[in-house]
Scaffold this active site. Structure first.
Site, PDB file in Angstrom:
ATOM      1  N   TYR A  88       0.848  -1.145   0.123  1.00  0.00           N
ATOM      2  CA  TYR A  88      -0.158   0.042   0.205  1.00  0.00           C
ATOM      3  C   TYR A  88       0.973   1.235  -0.116  1.00  0.00           C
ATOM      4  O   TYR A  88       1.979   1.196   0.486  1.00  0.00           O
ATOM      5  CB  TYR A  88      -1.044   0.018   1.258  1.00  0.00           C
ATOM      6  CG  TYR A  88      -2.079   0.859   1.198  1.00  0.00           C
ATOM      7  CD1 TYR A  88      -3.291   0.735   0.268  1.00  0.00           C
ATOM      8  CD2 TYR A  88      -2.148   1.930   2.116  1.00  0.00           C
ATOM      9  CE1 TYR A  88      -4.217   1.558   0.219  1.00  0.00           C
ATOM     10  CE2 TYR A  88      -3.457   3.063   1.995  1.00  0.00           C
ATOM     11  CZ  TYR A  88      -4.189   2.712   1.093  1.00  0.00           C
ATOM     12  OH  TYR A  88      -5.125   3.554   0.994  1.00  0.00           O
ATOM     13  N   ARG A 210     -16.533  -8.408 -13.269  1.00  0.00           N
ATOM     14  CA  ARG A 210     -15.777  -9.557 -14.046  1.00  0.00           C
ATOM     15  C   ARG A 210     -16.824 -10.696 -14.111  1.00  0.00           C
ATOM     16  O   ARG A 210     -17.714 -10.996 -13.324  1.00  0.00           O
ATOM     17  CB  ARG A 210     -14.560  -9.753 -13.264  1.00  0.00           C
ATOM     18  CG  ARG A 210     -13.500  -8.556 -13.263  1.00  0.00           C
ATOM     19  CD  ARG A 210     -12.195  -9.089 -12.404  1.00  0.00           C
ATOM     20  NE  ARG A 210     -12.565  -9.249 -11.153  1.00  0.00           N
ATOM     21  CZ  ARG A 210     -11.991  -9.805 -10.073  1.00  0.00           C
ATOM     22  NH1 ARG A 210     -10.602 -10.074 -10.103  1.00  0.00           N
ATOM     23  NH2 ARG A 210     -12.253  -9.640  -8.828  1.00  0.00           N
ATOM     24  N   TYR A 278     -10.714   5.394  -7.995  1.00  0.00           N
ATOM     25  CA  TYR A 278     -10.684   5.450  -6.391  1.00  0.00           C
ATOM     26  C   TYR A 278      -9.908   3.932  -5.896  1.00  0.00           C
ATOM     27  O   TYR A 278      -9.598   3.589  -4.787  1.00  0.00           O
ATOM     28  CB  TYR A 278     -11.855   5.560  -5.420  1.00  0.00           C
ATOM     29  CG  TYR A 278     -12.921   4.164  -5.946  1.00  0.00           C
ATOM     30  CD1 TYR A 278     -13.810   4.485  -6.859  1.00  0.00           C
ATOM     31  CD2 TYR A 278     -12.963   3.181  -5.127  1.00  0.00           C
ATOM     32  CE1 TYR A 278     -14.631   3.384  -7.286  1.00  0.00           C
ATOM     33  CE2 TYR A 278     -13.676   2.206  -5.059  1.00  0.00           C
ATOM     34  CZ  TYR A 278     -14.698   2.214  -6.388  1.00  0.00           C
ATOM     35  OH  TYR A 278     -15.459   1.201  -6.817  1.00  0.00           O
ATOM     36  N   MET A 281      -7.662  -2.381  -8.854  1.00  0.00           N
ATOM     37  CA  MET A 281      -7.659  -3.659  -8.689  1.00  0.00           C
ATOM     38  C   MET A 281      -6.884  -4.476  -9.529  1.00  0.00           C
ATOM     39  O   MET A 281      -6.256  -5.846  -9.455  1.00  0.00           O
ATOM     40  CB  MET A 281      -9.033  -4.394  -8.993  1.00  0.00           C
ATOM     41  CG  MET A 281     -10.037  -4.113  -7.463  1.00  0.00           C
ATOM     42  SD  MET A 281      -9.173  -4.983  -5.954  1.00  0.00           S
ATOM     43  CE  MET A 281     -10.615  -4.814  -4.946  1.00  0.00           C
TER      44      MET A 281
END
Lengths: 368, 368
Positions: A88, A210, A278, A281
């Site tokens: 992160y 997905r 935001y 992934m």
């Protein structure tokens, strides 16, 4: 926070490291421990299953401007896992306690605390709080009161994903009833909040997920929350879909994926529209055709709820108003928490394991 | 228009085709031609050297709301070439006359024309005007008056590149004296205008150019225009440059390149900064790291001066004010046209050939 996926570290230099907060992590013996704290501690970055350990810590004495809180429940968010892994953008100094979100009840307040009182429910107002623990002592200013007649699971998961969704719907473009937005990762925590809050505003949502096992069940679940359309990433590339967009050109796109799926989504945005990123992934960047910027005047933005909280820290009433708006939606049933699995803190390994499964639309909640 | 490079056609569907304007192109014989027009016509898209031909056309009769103009000079811009090649996002119906910019003098006005008079200097207010010709009859509304005490070369090149530069400096973020901006393609027509207009505002410029033969001469040329720093794309990746940016974090980035060079430029933009894309010389898209959007709150925009003109067509006074502001800078010597080579219309092949050379910082001007 939010549904971050794995953000590259390239831009980290501008942020540095956040201190471990939500009560200091005193690992050595410093006087007589007043009370033991159980906490999920990591002393190195790595696979969460390996580096996280349930440890007993001592609780520091309560300072005049500090508050002692008992954690009630804390979720496992993707960003929490990335923070343990070290991937992160913002990392705590080690050792640290895991977890950045959760709800706690105030047990005791210092002599100079005036905004909080015993029995209040609170949430951390910044990252790095270390919510995966039983008890904490922390600065009054690091806490935000939350309406305490909410279901526990809702209160524990209100301050990141629903706040992210609400701000993205309010702060970028004016949205009127009947307007359309499009979002990918629509089954994420933020995505589910977006569907519900948008529906409460009369704003219609085109939701991209997905392809996966049990797709029909997911589509039914999102439609039950108020989704107007749900498509897969593959659907989005089919010419047949152009008919759908003829009368439903979205003015706002919300992106937590990146890569090709995001380019495909951009193609359907109205000229002059705004896309807000935001999360990432796919671990791929946001790629925008030059012509879409010049000839279609698209506006590419980003949002990070932690920054919003920092920017508004001088005026807690704004945070209050946001939480009250969300709480009102919860009380009237228009906003429900995502499907949750609850685990006692000691079963954290199972909870983490489930949180890291692909295609999971369930959130794992540690209940203390 | 501006320094477009080769824009992909992916997004073309939303625009369609612009009509050939700036006088209709009447190729057949329709009554008795009132006067012959020489024009550079293309009947198919392809290599400009092959598809462009100097032809004699007839001039249509002057309508009540129309104006007859004599072209004085017209530049060859990259977008003009792309339009002939068929690689620009907006294409005229064929056959068409080449050229989109230039200055003309009004020779005759229709009975109901009230905004323009004989002797006025005018520029086209939209794309697809076909300026590579000697005479044209066109609607009054398709023309914009320009101050006619300017040098011819300046007047012929004022309405695209300097207007693009001015708008990008005025319309995106407030810039104060002492602020920094960064731009790539700094030697382009727009880039040279940016340097000069920014300098007139007290705004400092960090200018990126490609490595090339005679780099030192180019650096000297840009510094003479008012550039504060000039670096190559390779310089931008050197850690040594971080010292430069310590006290000069740009708040605005202007991009006409795309691809890796643009990612490198983004890295130096201040948190919360804005990048405006107006061209795509590398033919590569604009790639933005997800973390730069979320954690650095960068704002990625685009600008197209043709759209600005369309959006402001209802109020010609805004166009007047812009041209007057630029003309004032020209009169005081603070804005000069890029280095120009002039060619009579009949020598168009040589002019086109020079316009298509790589690393050219000279503009080719057809003088009628």
């Amino acid at each position: 926070m939010g549904t971050m996926g794995f953000i590259g570290l390239r831009y980290m230099g501008r942020f540095g490291v956040c201190p471990s907060r939500f009560g200091s992590l005193t690992l050595g013996s410093r006087g007589i421990p007043r009370r033991a704290v159980s906490a999920l501690v990591f002393r190195a970055h790595g696979d969460p299953a390996e580096v996280l350990r349930l440890e007993e810590l001592e609780l520091p004495a309560l300072g005049e401007t500090e508050v002692k809180v008992r954690m009630l429940a804390a979720p496992i968010n993707p960003a929490d896992i990335n923070m343990v892994q070290g991937s992160y953008a913002i990392l705590p100094s080690l050792p640290a306690v895991g977890g950045n979100e959760g709800v706690a009840e105030v047990e005791e307040v210092g002599a100079k605390v005036d905004r909080l009182k015993r029995g209040d429910w609170v949430v951390p107002s910044d990252l790095g709080s270390g919510t995966w623990r039983t008890v904490a002592v922390c600065a009054e200013t690091s806490l935000q009161r939350i309406p305490n007649r909410l279901p526990l699971a809702m209160a524990a998961t209100l301050s990141v994903n629903p706040c992210t969704a609400l701000r993205m719907l309010h702060d970028f473009i004016p949205l009127n009833p009947g307007d359309f937005l499009i979002q990918n990762g629509a089954n994420s925590g933020v995505g589910q909040s977006v569907i519900q809050i948008a529906a409460s505003m009369g704003v219609k949502t085109i939701n991209i997920v997905r392809k996966r096992p049990e797709l029909e069940a997911l589509i039914a679940q999102l439609k039950a929350l108020g989704a107007d359309h749900v498509f897969t990433e593959e659907d989005l590339r089919k010419p047949a879909l152009n008919d759908v967009f003829k009368d439903a050109e979205p003015r706002l796109a919300l992106n937590c994926v990146g890569g090709k799926a995001t380019v495909d989504m951009l193609r359907h945005l109205v000229n002059g529209g705004t896309m807000v990123t935001y999360g990432g992934m796919s671990r791929k960047p946001v790629t925008v055709p030059t012509s879409a910027l010049i000839f279609r005047n698209l506006n590419i933005r980003g949002f990070w709820v932690t920054q919003w909280k920092k920017d508004n820290a001088h005026d807690p009433s704004r945070f209050d108003a946001m939480l009250e708006e969300l709480a009102a939606l919860c009380r009237t049933g228009r906003l429900v928490s995502p499907a949750l699995s609850e685990y006692p803190l000691k079963d954290y390994r199972e909870a983490l394991d489930n949180a890291m499964q692909p295609y999971s639309s369930r959130k794992q909640l540690l209940v203390m």
